[in-house]
Design a protein around this motif. Structure first.
Motif, PDB file in Angstrom:
ATOM      1  N   ALA A   1      -8.949  60.284 -21.473  1.00 25.61           N
ATOM      2  CA  ALA A   1      -7.902  59.744 -20.598  1.00 25.61           C
ATOM      3  C   ALA A   1      -7.554  60.741 -19.498  1.00 25.61           C
ATOM      4  CB  ALA A   1      -6.660  59.401 -21.422  1.00 25.61           C
ATOM      5  N   THR A   2      -7.530  62.026 -19.836  1.00 22.54           N
ATOM      6  CA  THR A   2      -7.239  63.042 -18.829  1.00 22.54           C
ATOM      7  C   THR A   2      -8.303  63.066 -17.744  1.00 22.54           C
ATOM      8  OG1 THR A   2      -6.148  64.418 -20.511  1.00 22.54           O
ATOM      9  CG2 THR A   2      -6.830  65.501 -18.474  1.00 22.54           C
ATOM     10  N   VAL A   3      -9.572  62.969 -18.142  1.00 27.79           N
ATOM     11  CA  VAL A   3     -10.662  62.952 -17.168  1.00 27.79           C
ATOM     12  C   VAL A   3     -10.542  61.743 -16.247  1.00 27.79           C
ATOM     13  CG1 VAL A   3     -13.163  62.717 -16.894  1.00 27.79           C
ATOM     14  CG2 VAL A   3     -12.238  64.256 -18.631  1.00 27.79           C
ATOM     15  N   VAL A   4     -10.212  60.582 -16.797  1.00 29.07           N
ATOM     16  CA  VAL A   4     -10.068  59.367 -15.994  1.00 29.07           C
ATOM     17  C   VAL A   4      -8.928  59.522 -14.990  1.00 29.07           C
ATOM     18  CG1 VAL A   4      -9.460  56.916 -16.072  1.00 29.07           C
ATOM     19  CG2 VAL A   4     -11.073  57.850 -17.737  1.00 29.07           C
ATOM     20  N   VAL A   5      -7.792  60.048 -15.448  1.00 28.47           N
ATOM     21  CA  VAL A   5      -6.648  60.225 -14.547  1.00 28.47           C
ATOM     22  C   VAL A   5      -6.962  61.238 -13.456  1.00 28.47           C
ATOM     23  CG1 VAL A   5      -4.263  61.047 -14.423  1.00 28.47           C
ATOM     24  CG2 VAL A   5      -4.962  59.547 -16.296  1.00 28.47           C
ATOM     25  N   VAL A   6      -7.594  62.347 -13.815  1.00 25.43           N
ATOM     26  CA  VAL A   6      -7.951  63.366 -12.822  1.00 25.43           C
ATOM     27  C   VAL A   6      -8.920  62.792 -11.794  1.00 25.43           C
ATOM     28  CG1 VAL A   6      -9.148  65.558 -12.477  1.00 25.43           C
ATOM     29  CG2 VAL A   6      -7.477  65.333 -14.314  1.00 25.43           C
ATOM     30  N   ASN A   7      -9.911  62.028 -12.249  1.00 20.02           N
ATOM     31  CA  ASN A   7     -10.853  61.415 -11.313  1.00 20.02           C
ATOM     32  C   ASN A   7     -10.157  60.436 -10.375  1.00 20.02           C
ATOM     33  OD1 ASN A   7     -13.104  62.789 -12.216  1.00 20.02           O
ATOM     34  ND2 ASN A   7     -13.667  61.230 -13.704  1.00 20.02           N
ATOM     35  N   LEU A   8      -9.157  59.705 -10.907  1.00 16.85           N
ATOM     36  CA  LEU A   8      -8.392  58.796 -10.051  1.00 16.85           C
ATOM     37  C   LEU A   8      -7.638  59.578  -8.979  1.00 16.85           C
ATOM     38  CD1 LEU A   8      -7.277  55.993  -9.375  1.00 16.85           C
ATOM     39  CD2 LEU A   8      -5.513  56.364 -11.106  1.00 16.85           C
ATOM     40  N   LEU A   9      -7.015  60.678  -9.368  1.00 14.21           N
ATOM     41  CA  LEU A   9      -6.291  61.508  -8.401  1.00 14.21           C
ATOM     42  C   LEU A   9      -7.233  62.105  -7.361  1.00 14.21           C
ATOM     43  CD1 LEU A   9      -3.793  63.369 -10.785  1.00 14.21           C
ATOM     44  CD2 LEU A   9      -3.322  61.416  -9.283  1.00 14.21           C
ATOM     45  N   VAL A  10      -8.433  62.492  -7.793  1.00  9.65           N
ATOM     46  CA  VAL A  10      -9.419  63.029  -6.851  1.00  9.65           C
ATOM     47  C   VAL A  10      -9.840  61.953  -5.858  1.00  9.65           C
ATOM     48  CG1 VAL A  10     -11.783  63.899  -6.639  1.00  9.65           C
ATOM     49  CG2 VAL A  10     -10.257  64.833  -8.383  1.00  9.65           C
ATOM     50  N   ASP A  11     -10.070  60.730  -6.337  1.00 11.70           N
ATOM     51  CA  ASP A  11     -10.440  59.631  -5.441  1.00 11.70           C
ATOM     52  C   ASP A  11      -9.344  59.365  -4.406  1.00 11.70           C
ATOM     53  OD1 ASP A  11     -12.859  59.271  -6.677  1.00 11.70           O
ATOM     54  OD2 ASP A  11     -12.166  57.668  -8.006  1.00 11.70           O
ATOM     55  N   LEU A  12      -8.085  59.445  -4.851  1.00 10.86           N
ATOM     56  CA  LEU A  12      -6.976  59.235  -3.923  1.00 10.86           C
ATOM     57  C   LEU A  12      -6.881  60.375  -2.914  1.00 10.86           C
ATOM     58  CD1 LEU A  12      -4.189  57.899  -6.316  1.00 10.86           C
ATOM     59  CD2 LEU A  12      -5.644  56.602  -4.759  1.00 10.86           C
ATOM     60  N   SER A  13      -7.216  61.584  -3.367  1.00 12.05           N
ATOM     61  CA  SER A  13      -7.148  62.728  -2.454  1.00 12.05           C
ATOM     62  C   SER A  13      -8.196  62.635  -1.351  1.00 12.05           C
ATOM     63  CB  SER A  13      -7.323  64.036  -3.235  1.00 12.05           C
ATOM     64  OG  SER A  13      -8.638  64.156  -3.744  1.00 12.05           O
ATOM     65  N   TYR A  14      -9.302  61.927  -1.604  1.00 10.14           N
ATOM     66  CA  TYR A  14     -10.302  61.736  -0.551  1.00 10.14           C
ATOM     67  C   TYR A  14      -9.669  61.094   0.679  1.00 10.14           C
ATOM     68  CZ  TYR A  14     -13.938  62.477  -4.125  1.00 10.14           C
ATOM     69  OH  TYR A  14     -14.736  62.989  -5.112  1.00 10.14           O
ATOM     70  N   ALA A  15      -8.897  60.034   0.427  1.00 11.78           N
ATOM     71  CA  ALA A  15      -8.282  59.306   1.541  1.00 11.78           C
ATOM     72  C   ALA A  15      -7.235  60.155   2.257  1.00 11.78           C
ATOM     73  CB  ALA A  15      -7.655  58.015   1.028  1.00 11.78           C
ATOM     74  N   LEU A  16      -6.588  61.066   1.532  1.00 11.81           N
ATOM     75  CA  LEU A  16      -5.595  61.932   2.171  1.00 11.81           C
ATOM     76  C   LEU A  16      -6.263  62.996   3.021  1.00 11.81           C
ATOM     77  CD1 LEU A  16      -3.116  62.418  -0.820  1.00 11.81           C
ATOM     78  CD2 LEU A  16      -2.892  60.868   1.125  1.00 11.81           C
ATOM     79  N   VAL A  17      -7.402  63.489   2.572  1.00 10.65           N
ATOM     80  CA  VAL A  17      -8.107  64.537   3.310  1.00 10.65           C
ATOM     81  C   VAL A  17      -8.814  63.965   4.531  1.00 10.65           C
ATOM     82  CG1 VAL A  17     -10.046  66.155   3.180  1.00 10.65           C
ATOM     83  CG2 VAL A  17      -8.407  66.032   1.319  1.00 10.65           C
ATOM     84  N   ASP A  18      -9.452  62.806   4.377  1.00  9.96           N
ATOM     85  CA  ASP A  18     -10.226  62.208   5.464  1.00  9.96           C
ATOM     86  C   ASP A  18      -9.634  60.846   5.826  1.00  9.96           C
ATOM     87  OD1 ASP A  18     -12.061  61.301   7.272  1.00  9.96           O
ATOM     88  OD2 ASP A  18     -13.818  61.833   6.081  1.00  9.96           O
ATOM     89  N   PRO A  19      -8.871  60.751   6.910  1.00  8.87           N
ATOM     90  CA  PRO A  19      -8.248  59.473   7.294  1.00  8.87           C
ATOM     91  C   PRO A  19      -9.273  58.359   7.551  1.00  8.87           C
ATOM     92  CG  PRO A  19      -7.309  61.314   8.535  1.00  8.87           C
ATOM     93  CD  PRO A  19      -8.507  61.831   7.825  1.00  8.87           C
ATOM     94  N   ARG A  20     -10.508  58.708   7.866  1.00  7.01           N
ATOM     95  CA  ARG A  20     -11.518  57.678   8.121  1.00  7.01           C
ATOM     96  C   ARG A  20     -11.771  56.829   6.886  1.00  7.01           C
ATOM     97  NH1 ARG A  20     -16.225  61.531  10.068  1.00  7.01           N
ATOM     98  NH2 ARG A  20     -15.429  62.563   8.189  1.00  7.01           N
ATOM     99  N   LEU A  21     -11.615  57.429   5.708  1.00  8.98           N
ATOM    100  CA  LEU A  21     -11.829  56.682   4.481  1.00  8.98           C
ATOM    101  C   LEU A  21     -10.752  55.646   4.257  1.00  8.98           C
ATOM    102  CD1 LEU A  21     -12.933  59.611   2.138  1.00  8.98           C
ATOM    103  CD2 LEU A  21     -14.361  58.000   3.391  1.00  8.98           C
ATOM    104  N   ARG A  22      -9.523  55.938   4.725  1.00 10.81           N
ATOM    105  CA  ARG A  22      -8.442  54.943   4.574  1.00 10.81           C
ATOM    106  C   ARG A  22      -8.733  53.704   5.411  1.00 10.81           C
ATOM    107  NH1 ARG A  22      -4.977  59.649   4.924  1.00 10.81           N
ATOM    108  NH2 ARG A  22      -4.553  59.200   7.111  1.00 10.81           N
ATOM    109  N   SER A  23      -9.259  53.903   6.598  1.00 10.10           N
ATOM    110  CA  SER A  23      -9.522  52.752   7.464  1.00 10.10           C
ATOM    111  C   SER A  23     -10.690  51.926   6.959  1.00 10.10           C
ATOM    112  CB  SER A  23      -9.813  53.242   8.895  1.00 10.10           C
ATOM    113  OG  SER A  23     -10.947  54.100   8.917  1.00 10.10           O
TER     114      SER A  23
END
Length: 315
Positions: free
Chosen positions: A291-313
């Motif tokens: 469960a910890t690995v799944v949650v961490v991976n989810l947070l990492v995926d969300l951080s992609y969009a915060l780091v690179d605005p192009r991914l949000r669009s």
């Protein structure tokens, strides 16, 4: 962004369901009777039957799984046969050691790896780059337990700056507790920093070949500003991926280090549960780590969009 978040949540939940089935079936694929394995071959049939009843092994497989999954949702992981206490109490007791250790180790790894990776990428092909990456390669190849023993000999036995092992508990004070975690944190952090520095360097070298980097340099922007303000941010996606994987590893993969330093953490709990054949504890801790690995991976995926605005669009 909302659709992307929902998609990742659905994937995470599906992963947890599949993982729970696999982890639950661990007891089923173990050769022999799980109750007999936990009690030992010298246990009487009456003792084995009593434990089977306590564990619900006499019920159908589907009923046992649903009961166990229902317990997980309510944070009821069952009762440890070895310690005769709820497994959740054991996890909470050990988590106050493993979680700070993982956070400290990941922080040290990041503080070391990012500057080294940037330094090497800025001097690509030069002697400094070769030396830095060769040193990182040694760190990758170095076993954690050997490095831990080396740190113990130098800083605990020879210099006597920190304790060689044990954990006084947070009740003894913040500094004594942190002091006991310094060597284990470095033993975990430096090999991980070696991996992360190589990933950072590789990602930066690729980004530095982009047109917008050459344009920034042509406009007279200093190399330091180009590296830290533009290149590093666009190279962070693979770096964040490795950091997420490292945090999960540092939380779950500390069995050897915690045994070297005699730390009462999750890794040592799993090791003791395996040697004592306390399968209920092993099953619960493994599911928690999944469960910890799944949650961490989810947070990492969300951080992609915060780091690179192009991914949000795009999403």
């Amino acid at each position: 962004m909302t659709a992307y978040l929902l998609k990742r949540l659905v994937i995470g939940v599906a992963t947890l369901v599949v993982a729970s089935v696999v982890v639950f079936l661990m007891l089923e694929v173990v050769p022999g009777d799980p109750a007999r394995l936990m009690l030992g071959m010298n246990a009487s049939d009456a003792q084995v039957e009593l434990l089977r009843e306590q564990m619900g092994l006499n019920q159908p497989l589907l009923i046992r799984y649903l009961d166990w999954a229902r317990g997980l949702l309510s944070l009821d992981f069952g009762k440890s046969y070895t310690y005769s206490v709820p497994v959740l109490d054991l996890i909470e007791e050990r988590m106050v050691v493993s979680l700070p250790l993982a956070i400290i180790a990941l922080t040290l790894s990041t503080l070391i790896a990012i500057p080294v990776g940037v330094f090497a990428a800025a001097r690509r092909g030069k002697a400094a780059d070769t030396i830095a990456m060769a040193t990182a390669q040694v760190g990758v190849a170095m076993p954690n337990f050997w490095f831990a023993l080396l740190l113990v000999y130098i800083f605990a036995v020879w210099l006597r700056l920190v304790p060689a092992g044990g954990f006084p508990g947070w009740s003894a004070g913040t500094w004594p507790a942190l002091k006991a975690l310094i060597l284990p944190a470095f033993a975990l952090a430096l090999p991980q920093a070696a991996i992360l520095s190589r990933v950072t360097r590789a990602a930066l070298v690729e980004v530095l070949g982009e047109d917008y980097i050459r344009t920034a340099r042509a406009k007279g922007m200093p190399m330091r500003a180009v590296l830290w303000r533009h290149a590093l941010r666009n190279a962070m996606i693979p770096v964040l991926t490795i950091m997420g994987l490292q945090f999960a590893f540092l939380l779950a993969g500390t069995i050897i280090i915690e045994n070297v330093f005699y730390l009462p953490g999750l890794g040592r709990l799993v090791f003791q549960a395996i040697t004592q054949r306390d399968l209920i504890v092993v099953q619960s801790v493994v599911m928690l780590l999944v469960a910890t690995v799944v949650v961490v991976n989810l947070l990492v995926d969300l951080s992609y969009a915060l780091v690179d605005p192009r991914l949000r669009s795009r999403r």
